[in-house]
Motif scaffolding. Structure first.
Motif, PDB file in Angstrom:
ATOM      1  N   ARG B  65      46.007  23.610  35.840  1.00 35.16           N
ATOM      2  CA  ARG B  65      44.943  24.212  35.026  1.00 35.16           C
ATOM      3  C   ARG B  65      45.376  25.577  34.496  1.00 35.16           C
ATOM      4  NH1 ARG B  65      40.014  21.747  35.171  1.00 35.16           N
ATOM      5  NH2 ARG B  65      39.888  19.943  36.562  1.00 35.16           N
ATOM      6  N   THR B  66      46.020  26.352  35.347  1.00 35.18           N
ATOM      7  CA  THR B  66      46.496  27.666  34.905  1.00 35.18           C
ATOM      8  C   THR B  66      47.552  27.496  33.817  1.00 35.18           C
ATOM      9  OG1 THR B  66      46.032  28.654  37.028  1.00 35.18           O
ATOM     10  CG2 THR B  66      47.668  29.774  35.665  1.00 35.18           C
ATOM     11  N   THR B  67      48.444  26.520  34.003  1.00 34.03           N
ATOM     12  CA  THR B  67      49.491  26.284  33.000  1.00 34.03           C
ATOM     13  C   THR B  67      48.875  25.871  31.671  1.00 34.03           C
ATOM     14  OG1 THR B  67      50.990  25.596  34.753  1.00 34.03           O
ATOM     15  CG2 THR B  67      51.594  24.970  32.511  1.00 34.03           C
ATOM     16  N   MET B  68      47.831  25.061  31.733  1.00 36.84           N
ATOM     17  CA  MET B  68      47.163  24.645  30.490  1.00 36.84           C
ATOM     18  C   MET B  68      46.639  25.859  29.726  1.00 36.84           C
ATOM     19  SD  MET B  68      45.160  21.318  32.030  1.00 36.84           S
ATOM     20  CE  MET B  68      43.726  21.583  31.009  1.00 36.84           C
ATOM     21  N   VAL B  69      45.974  26.735  30.444  1.00 38.54           N
ATOM     22  CA  VAL B  69      45.402  27.921  29.780  1.00 38.54           C
ATOM     23  C   VAL B  69      46.522  28.778  29.204  1.00 38.54           C
ATOM     24  CG1 VAL B  69      44.122  30.061  30.144  1.00 38.54           C
ATOM     25  CG2 VAL B  69      43.331  27.940  31.198  1.00 38.54           C
ATOM     26  N   MET B 124      36.748  28.641  31.849  1.00 36.81           N
ATOM     27  CA  MET B 124      37.176  28.871  33.238  1.00 36.81           C
ATOM     28  C   MET B 124      36.010  29.342  34.111  1.00 36.81           C
ATOM     29  SD  MET B 124      41.046  30.378  33.120  1.00 36.81           S
ATOM     30  CE  MET B 124      40.910  31.466  31.726  1.00 36.81           C
ATOM     31  N   ARG B 125      35.145  30.178  33.538  1.00 40.30           N
ATOM     32  CA  ARG B 125      34.069  30.756  34.354  1.00 40.30           C
ATOM     33  C   ARG B 125      32.976  29.729  34.643  1.00 40.30           C
ATOM     34  NH1 ARG B 125      32.188  32.654  37.918  1.00 40.30           N
ATOM     35  NH2 ARG B 125      30.840  34.454  38.211  1.00 40.30           N
ATOM     36  N   TYR B 126      32.569  28.981  33.611  1.00 45.91           N
ATOM     37  CA  TYR B 126      31.386  28.137  33.775  1.00 45.91           C
ATOM     38  C   TYR B 126      31.703  26.659  33.961  1.00 45.91           C
ATOM     39  CZ  TYR B 126      28.979  32.361  32.507  1.00 45.91           C
ATOM     40  OH  TYR B 126      28.535  33.645  32.501  1.00 45.91           O
ATOM     41  N   PHE B 127      32.840  26.203  33.453  1.00 42.93           N
ATOM     42  CA  PHE B 127      33.174  24.785  33.632  1.00 42.93           C
ATOM     43  C   PHE B 127      34.041  24.595  34.869  1.00 42.93           C
ATOM     44  CE2 PHE B 127      35.660  20.908  32.571  1.00 42.93           C
ATOM     45  CZ  PHE B 127      34.601  20.032  32.483  1.00 42.93           C
ATOM     46  N   GLU B 128      35.042  25.449  35.010  1.00 40.56           N
ATOM     47  CA  GLU B 128      35.902  25.333  36.194  1.00 40.56           C
ATOM     48  C   GLU B 128      35.368  26.149  37.363  1.00 40.56           C
ATOM     49  OE1 GLU B 128      39.779  26.550  34.637  1.00 40.56           O
ATOM     50  OE2 GLU B 128      40.293  24.444  34.425  1.00 40.56           O
ATOM     51  N   GLU B 129      34.399  27.021  37.085  1.00 42.25           N
ATOM     52  CA  GLU B 129      33.755  27.848  38.107  1.00 42.25           C
ATOM     53  C   GLU B 129      34.763  28.727  38.846  1.00 42.25           C
ATOM     54  OE1 GLU B 129      31.413  25.299  40.551  1.00 42.25           O
ATOM     55  OE2 GLU B 129      29.980  24.848  38.962  1.00 42.25           O
ATOM     56  N   ARG B 130      35.650  29.321  38.083  1.00 41.88           N
ATOM     57  CA  ARG B 130      36.591  30.257  38.698  1.00 41.88           C
ATOM     58  C   ARG B 130      35.969  31.641  38.767  1.00 41.88           C
ATOM     59  NH1 ARG B 130      42.796  29.253  36.960  1.00 41.88           N
ATOM     60  NH2 ARG B 130      42.588  27.271  35.873  1.00 41.88           N
ATOM     61  N   SER B 131      36.493  32.459  39.669  1.00 36.47           N
ATOM     62  CA  SER B 131      35.982  33.827  39.806  1.00 36.47           C
ATOM     63  C   SER B 131      36.525  34.699  38.678  1.00 36.47           C
ATOM     64  CB  SER B 131      36.402  34.412  41.151  1.00 36.47           C
ATOM     65  OG  SER B 131      37.793  34.647  41.136  1.00 36.47           O
ATOM     66  N   ILE B 135      40.254  34.567  36.879  1.00 36.24           N
ATOM     67  CA  ILE B 135      40.436  34.431  35.425  1.00 36.24           C
ATOM     68  C   ILE B 135      41.256  35.606  34.891  1.00 36.24           C
ATOM     69  CG2 ILE B 135      39.235  34.355  33.214  1.00 36.24           C
ATOM     70  CD1 ILE B 135      36.830  33.154  34.769  1.00 36.24           C
ATOM     71  N   ALA B 136      40.957  36.797  35.416  1.00 35.25           N
ATOM     72  CA  ALA B 136      41.698  37.979  34.981  1.00 35.25           C
ATOM     73  C   ALA B 136      43.182  37.808  35.273  1.00 35.25           C
ATOM     74  CB  ALA B 136      41.150  39.219  35.682  1.00 35.25           C
ATOM     75  N   GLU B 137      43.483  37.222  36.419  1.00 24.57           N
ATOM     76  CA  GLU B 137      44.878  37.004  36.793  1.00 24.57           C
ATOM     77  C   GLU B 137      45.547  36.018  35.827  1.00 24.57           C
ATOM     78  OE1 GLU B 137      46.682  38.414  39.061  1.00 24.57           O
ATOM     79  OE2 GLU B 137      48.441  37.148  38.690  1.00 24.57           O
ATOM     80  N   VAL B 138      44.839  34.952  35.487  1.00 22.72           N
ATOM     81  CA  VAL B 138      45.405  33.943  34.583  1.00 22.72           C
ATOM     82  C   VAL B 138      45.638  34.516  33.194  1.00 22.72           C
ATOM     83  CG1 VAL B 138      44.962  31.748  33.413  1.00 22.72           C
ATOM     84  CG2 VAL B 138      44.390  32.003  35.824  1.00 22.72           C
ATOM     85  N   LEU B 139      44.655  35.271  32.705  1.00 21.24           N
ATOM     86  CA  LEU B 139      44.739  35.772  31.331  1.00 21.24           C
ATOM     87  C   LEU B 139      45.491  37.092  31.216  1.00 21.24           C
ATOM     88  CD1 LEU B 139      41.142  34.961  30.014  1.00 21.24           C
ATOM     89  CD2 LEU B 139      43.250  33.710  29.606  1.00 21.24           C
ATOM     90  N   GLY B 140      45.797  37.699  32.364  1.00 21.23           N
ATOM     91  CA  GLY B 140      46.526  38.964  32.319  1.00 21.23           C
ATOM     92  C   GLY B 140      45.678  40.102  31.774  1.00 21.23           C
ATOM     93  N   CYS B 141      44.409  40.116  32.157  1.00 19.30           N
ATOM     94  CA  CYS B 141      43.543  41.221  31.719  1.00 19.30           C
ATOM     95  C   CYS B 141      42.735  41.693  32.915  1.00 19.30           C
ATOM     96  CB  CYS B 141      42.638  40.766  30.578  1.00 19.30           C
ATOM     97  SG  CYS B 141      41.511  39.448  31.037  1.00 19.30           S
ATOM     98  N   SER B 142      41.865  42.663  32.704  1.00 21.97           N
ATOM     99  CA  SER B 142      41.082  43.197  33.817  1.00 21.97           C
ATOM    100  C   SER B 142      39.824  42.355  34.034  1.00 21.97           C
ATOM    101  CB  SER B 142      40.678  44.635  33.514  1.00 21.97           C
ATOM    102  OG  SER B 142      39.741  44.648  32.463  1.00 21.97           O
ATOM    103  N   PRO B 143      39.263  42.371  35.250  1.00 23.03           N
ATOM    104  CA  PRO B 143      38.005  41.644  35.474  1.00 23.03           C
ATOM    105  C   PRO B 143      36.899  42.142  34.548  1.00 23.03           C
ATOM    106  CG  PRO B 143      39.008  42.220  37.568  1.00 23.03           C
ATOM    107  CD  PRO B 143      39.823  42.910  36.519  1.00 23.03           C
ATOM    108  N   GLY B 144      36.939  43.420  34.211  1.00 21.39           N
ATOM    109  CA  GLY B 144      35.938  43.949  33.287  1.00 21.39           C
ATOM    110  C   GLY B 144      36.025  43.281  31.923  1.00 21.39           C
ATOM    111  N   THR B 145      37.263  43.054  31.489  1.00 21.81           N
ATOM    112  CA  THR B 145      37.456  42.366  30.202  1.00 21.81           C
ATOM    113  C   THR B 145      36.931  40.943  30.280  1.00 21.81           C
ATOM    114  OG1 THR B 145      39.402  43.705  29.777  1.00 21.81           O
ATOM    115  CG2 THR B 145      39.192  41.701  28.495  1.00 21.81           C
TER     116      THR B 145
END
Lengths: 469, 173
Positions: B65-69, B124-131, B135-145
């Motif tokens: 899933r992470t690779t897909m994103v 990722m947040r609502y369909f995969e229900e990730r934290s 998500i921040a880790e996968v996208l390389g951004c901050s949790p605030g973003t």
């Protein structure tokens, strides 16, 4: 999970299930087969790489005076500034602080003595400010206020005396000698965003763009700055089953070449569709305003992004082959070159940054490509690349990490969150590359973690198919 | 040879088990099934190359899933300008939940209209229900973003659908 979150999940689930359909057959055997083949290719490549390294070590000793890889291409300077050799041996210089923030999507032109930057986007906001940088005395000056609304991704061109900018439904010209703006008359073009412009030596041609709801446009108009008059251009002679998705124009002497990518989707049944797509090349004779579809032999590029006219030939830097929607990341990409008189496309040797979807600049004697923190210069005479352009600049590498220069305004993956913007490029006869590096004033702390041608030139249309959604 | 056949058997089981779910997620990320299957298969090939380093099935799914994103994100970063989606949402009627089919179509179009980053966050947040942190880790951004993108994405969906009015029956599609 909150009620709203559950509702969103329910909606997304419905969309996903309907989009995926019911009969999803896991292609287990096919995937394993592809994985095996990929592994064999990697092993073969590794073996070939070892052989190539061995040959590279052995051959120069065996053949002291090697001939160039191909017959030299005449007409380009062999020595002096702007050549691939000079660029590879060059170094970077930091510019003085700019009076405007770094940006993307700006109009940027070289006037012969200074670089003009206007408009563009900073963060989420379009801008209507601009500045000029004069390398001779290393000074920036702020441009006078423009009579235009803030905008980005506009059509722009330097005409030799004024900077022309146009998008949406209006435009203006800026005269750097008089330091004044003047609105251009209302154009015959409809409202659009993202049009492109080329200067033919007599007119600015504005073509393409997208409507407010994202539909691509294939018409254009010509603006004559001497008379301040517009005239509509004849329609691009596209076939009805080649609906245009994007136009890329290039002025080459008194001809304007326009690459038109197209995608045609046909529903083959209630639950399936077939899409054909490709790229056509058209040519507008600016003396008569007539379109034609040039015919050329050889290996035409399958993707065009930043073509250049060198004064002798058309050079198309490596670009992703056109494919609508998402697609695999291309590797081993190569550019192409066309001598319009001879009508023969010839491929360009694959360069070290060709697969990185970077930015290319023609210096008057070489093509310089940057991508992912690396740069290389292509010598048109020998069809050889020289790497390491810009490799001496640590900040450039940091700022460029993972970003094509077109995205530099958003480059924030550098360890110290630097913003780097390409502010000017060389244009014949000027052969200079200037880059601007500055800290992003809005986000300095805390540091974040790094985180084909007429149809005669086009390749065969490609088909893809799948179930309808 | 035994290790190779074991690896291929395990990988085959994983694909057979999870392929449909992965394609459903990919449909949300890409917008249609053809591209979704392309994306899943490219991700699965990457997973197979790393199979020996994974803790098999559970880890493999998260990795896929992470690779897909990331693959899709890379494509969007390199995409042609022609394929930039409009930021304007389609002009559609709001919240006609009597017709669940239409609601889903409106949501699909709204999702397709979102900037890629917002779309990825919503999926990722609502369909995969990730934290948010994940998500921040996968996208390389901050949790605030992530939070702000989710907020903007939700606002865009709310503009075309009365989210809180979705009934339980419609939630199941």
């Amino acid at each position: 999970m909150s009620d709203e979150a559950e509702s969103v999940r329910a909606l997304l689930t419905t969309v996903a299930e309907r989009g995926a359909g019911e009969r999803l057959v896991p292609p287990v055997a096919e995937l394993i087969g592809r994985a095996r083949r990929a592994r064999r290719r990697r092993r073969a490549f590794s073996f070939a790489a070892v052989l190539a390294v061995a040959a590279a070590i052995a051959l120069p000793q065996a053949i002291p005076d090697r001939a160039p890889a191909e017959q030299p291409w005449p007409g380009y300077p062999a020595t002096g500034p702007g050549t691939a050799a000079a660029l590879a041996a060059g170094h970077w210089t930091r510019l003085p602080e700019a009076p405007i923030p770094g940006r993307t999507g700006a109009a940027v032109v070289w006037t012969g003595s200074e670089m003009l930057v206007w408009g563009g986007r900073v963060g989420d906001s379009a801008r209507s400010d601009g500045a000029a940088y004069r390398p001779a005395d290393r000074r920036w000056t702020v441009l006078p206020e423009a009579p235009l609304t803030p905008r980005t991704q506009m059509a722009y061109a330097w005409t030799g005396t004024v900077l022309f900018v146009w998008s949406e439904s209006d435009g203006a010209v800026y005269d750097p000698v008089a330091r004044s703006w003047r609105l251009v008359p209302t154009s015959p073009l409809s409202w659009r965003t993202g049009p492109t412009a080329v200067w033919t030596g007599r007119d600015v041609l504005v073509i393409g763009g997208w409507t407010d709801d994202g539909r691509p446009l294939a018409d254009g108009a010509a603006y004559d700055p001497a008379t301040a008059r517009w005239r509509p251009l004849p329609a691009l002679p596209v076939a009805s089953d080649h609906p245009v998705t994007r136009l890329v124009p290039l002025a080459a002497s008194d001809q304007v070449y326009v690459w038109a990518t197209w995608a045609h989707r046909v529903n083959t049944s209630e639950n399936s569709f077939e899409t054909t797509f490709g790229m056509d090349l058209f040519r507008l004779d600016t003396r008569t305003d007539t379109w034609s579809t040039p015919v050329a032999s050889g290996e035409a590029p399958t993707g065009v992004d930043q073509p250049v006219w060198t004064g002798h030939e058309i050079v198309v830097p490596a670009a992703m082959p056109y494919r609508p929607g998402s697609g695999p990341v291309g590797v081993g990409l190569r550019g192409g070159r066309l001598d319009p008189a001879g009508g023969l496309w010839r491929p360009i040797t694959h360069g070290p940054v060709d697969d990185l979807r970077g930015q290319s600049v023609w210096t008057g004697a070489a093509l310089v490509s940057f991508g992912n923190g690396a740069g290389a210069a292509w010598d048109p005479t020998t069809d050889l690349w020289k790497g390491s352009v810009g490799a001496d600049h640590r900040e450039l590498r940091d700022g460029l990490d993972g970003h094509a220069p077109a995205d530099l305004g958003r480059a924030d993956r550098g360890r110290q969150l630097r913003k780097l913007t390409v502010l000017t490029v060389g244009a014949p006869p000027v052969r200079r590359l200037v880059f601007r590096i500055l800290r992003d004033p809005e986000r300095v702390s805390p540091p974040r973690r790094p985180s084909s041608g007429g149809r005669g030139l086009s390749r065969s249309p490609v088909r893809s198919s799948g179930p309808s959604t | 040879m035994a290790a190779r056949s074991d690896r291929e058997r395990e990988f085959g089981e994983f694909v057979a088990l999870r392929y449909a779910d992965l394609v459903r997620t990919a449909v949300l990320l890409t917008g249609d099934r053809g591209h979704a299957e392309d994306l899943v298969q490219r991700a699965l090939l990457a997973v197979f190359r790393s199979w020996d380093r994974l803790d098999r099935l559970a880890n493999a799914e998260a990795y896929t899933r992470t690779t897909m994103v990331r693959l899709e994100s890379r494509w969007w970063r390199r995409r042609w300008r022609a394929e930039v989606p409009t930021e304007r949402l389609p002009d559609r009627p709001i919240g006609d939940h009597a017709a669940g089919v239409d609601t889903a179509e409106v949501v699909r179009q709204a999702l397709a209209s979102l900037p890629w980053a917002q779309r990825a966050v919503l999926v990722m947040r609502y369909f995969e229900e990730r934290s948010e942190a994940e998500i921040a880790e996968v996208l390389g951004c901050s949790p605030g973003t992530v939070k702000s993108r989710a907020s903007r994405g939700l606002a865009a969906l709310r503009a075309v659908v009365d989210i809180e009015g979705v009934s339980g029956r419609e939630r199941r599609g």
